[in-house]
Design an enzyme around this catalytic site. Structure first.
Site, PDB file in Angstrom:
ATOM      1  N   CYS A 167      -3.198   4.449   7.642  1.00  0.00           N
ATOM      2  CA  CYS A 167      -3.427   3.636   8.838  1.00  0.00           C
ATOM      3  C   CYS A 167      -2.159   3.481   9.669  1.00  0.00           C
ATOM      4  CB  CYS A 167      -3.953   2.257   8.443  1.00  0.00           C
ATOM      5  SG  CYS A 167      -5.590   2.310   7.679  1.00  0.00           S
ATOM      6  N   ASN A 216       0.796  -1.221   0.000  1.00  0.00           N
ATOM      7  CA  ASN A 216       0.000   0.000   0.000  1.00  0.00           C
ATOM      8  C   ASN A 216       0.829   1.272   0.000  1.00  0.00           C
ATOM      9  OD1 ASN A 216       0.490  -1.208   2.692  1.00  0.00           O
ATOM     10  ND2 ASN A 216      -0.324   0.716   3.440  1.00  0.00           N
TER      11      ASN A 216
END
Length: 388
Positions: free
Chosen positions: A334, A160
């Site tokens: 995150c 990611n």
């Protein structure tokens, strides 16, 4: 006149697609809007039909003979990843008590990378597979750690932060040869590149990375693969994931996935060309360098650009570009809290970047909906920041 804000943080959460908005609107206008899909009355049965249709549409987007009864809806990728790692490992350990070890990669999303402490408390041992200098977790790196005590191997399909695509099919083959289950977090890859998961036991996907809404994801678990539930209650989702299903979000998720899947080849070509151009121009400026030499194409997601500035720290770049009307990130959204502890990304450090260089790394992410003109304005602005 100031240009409108250009959002370039799709890997954190992509803008909601019009088709997803329309699916939600259709649901809200339907006679079964708000009905519990587990109820026997007419509105409940209609809601169940909508939920089943969404599940079927999503299965078709895998292109890997995924059956509707193998896909379980949940609240998102964090839940799905926690469930996959804990549930698969526990089920394998229950059948084979000597299998008490789990292998995860060092470049996993925090929803998996943060699990070792909990797993250790539950009686498991955790081994970390390191990436090479390009950010690739190779089959050899996993095979080096495999033995007959391994219950599960979990490695993300594509990172990611860097966009690097992992050789998941080969890793799965190695895991199965050792008798272990194989799970992959395919959140960033699903509907962005074709998935090679025919021999993978469980796959995580999420709606808001492709233009659906935040709050829904799914875990695909192959028939015959045992997994223990993470949530208990009313027995929804074949008694494996209790909790009333969000039919409206599932419908929008399926609509977004179907649109992405139908245009996958053209969107990959368009987005890859844009990413190459952004990378080339910024690196040619002499101020940026890539965090990996892996080329765009099959080995890299088309819409994630990961670069390191030669002198300016990432947070400064993010804030200054934000003030100029561009939204980028310094890595995983995150992982912000985790990164704030030492200021660097665990992904880039594992790949071999120094902490100083990792702290100067940024991520630009987008899909085919971002125009070349907006990206050119971003490039010019990024270069002007250094000039100032």
């Amino acid at each position: 006149m100031q240009s409108p804000y250009t959002y370039l943080d799709y890997a954190a959460s992509a803008p909601v697609r019009a088709c997803a908005q329309q699916a939600l609107a259709r649901y809200n206008d339907a006679a079964y809007a708000g009905a519990n899909p587990n109820s026997l009355h007419t509105p409940g049965r209609l809601a169940r039909g909508e939920l089943d249709f969404a599940r079927k549409m999503l299965c078709a987007c895998f292109h890997a003979d995924v059956k509707p009864h193998e896909l379980y809806f949940c609240s998102g990728a964090t839940e799905a990843n926690n469930w996959a790692v804990r549930g698969l490992a526990s089920a394998m350990h229950a059948k084979n008590p000597h299998r008490d070890r789990i292998i995860i990669s060092q470049v996993e999303h925090d929803s998996i990378f943060a699990l070792p402490r909990m797993l250790t408390q539950a009686g498991f041992r955790v081994s970390l597979a390191a990436p090479d200098e390009h950010g690739v977790v190779t089959p050899a790196a996993v095979e080096h750690l495999l033995d007959d005590d391994v219950a599960l191997v979990s490695c993300m399909y594509a990172n990611n932060e860097t966009g690097i695509v992992m050789p998941i099919s080969e890793i799965a083959h190695a895991a199965h040869a050792a008798g272990a289950y194989m799970h992959t977090d395919a959140v960033q890859a699903f509907c962005h590149v074709p998935l090679m998961i025919s021999n993978v036991d469980a796959v995580t996907i999420s709606a808001h990375k492709i233009g659906g809404y935040v709050g829904i994801g799914a875990l695909m678990v192959r028939r015959g693969v045992h997994i223990t539930p993470l949530l208990y209650g009313g027995g929804q989702e074949a008694a494996l994931r209790s909790g009333t299903q969000a039919v409206c979000l599932a419908s929008a998720f399926a609509a977004a996935a179907a649109e992405c899947d139908s245009a996958l080849a053209s969107s990959m070509q368009t987005t890859t060309a844009l990413a190459r151009d952004v990378t080339k121009q910024l690196c040619d400026s002499g101020m940026f360098e890539p965090t990996s030499d892996i080329p765009y194409g099959e080995l890299r997601l088309p819409g994630i650009v990961s670069l390191t500035h030669k002198s300016i720290d990432a947070q400064t770049l993010v804030l200054q570009l934000d003030a100029l009307g561009f939204g980028i990130s310094s890595g995983s959204a995150c992982g912000v809290a985790h990164a704030a502890q030492d200021g660097v990304s665990h992904v880039l450090v594992a790949q071999g970047l120094s902490k100083d260089r990792a702290a100067r790394s940024i991520r630009i992410s987008f899909d085919e909906r971002v125009s070349k003109q907006d990206l050119q304005r971003f490039i010019d602005s990024a270069c002007n920041i250094h000039a100032r």
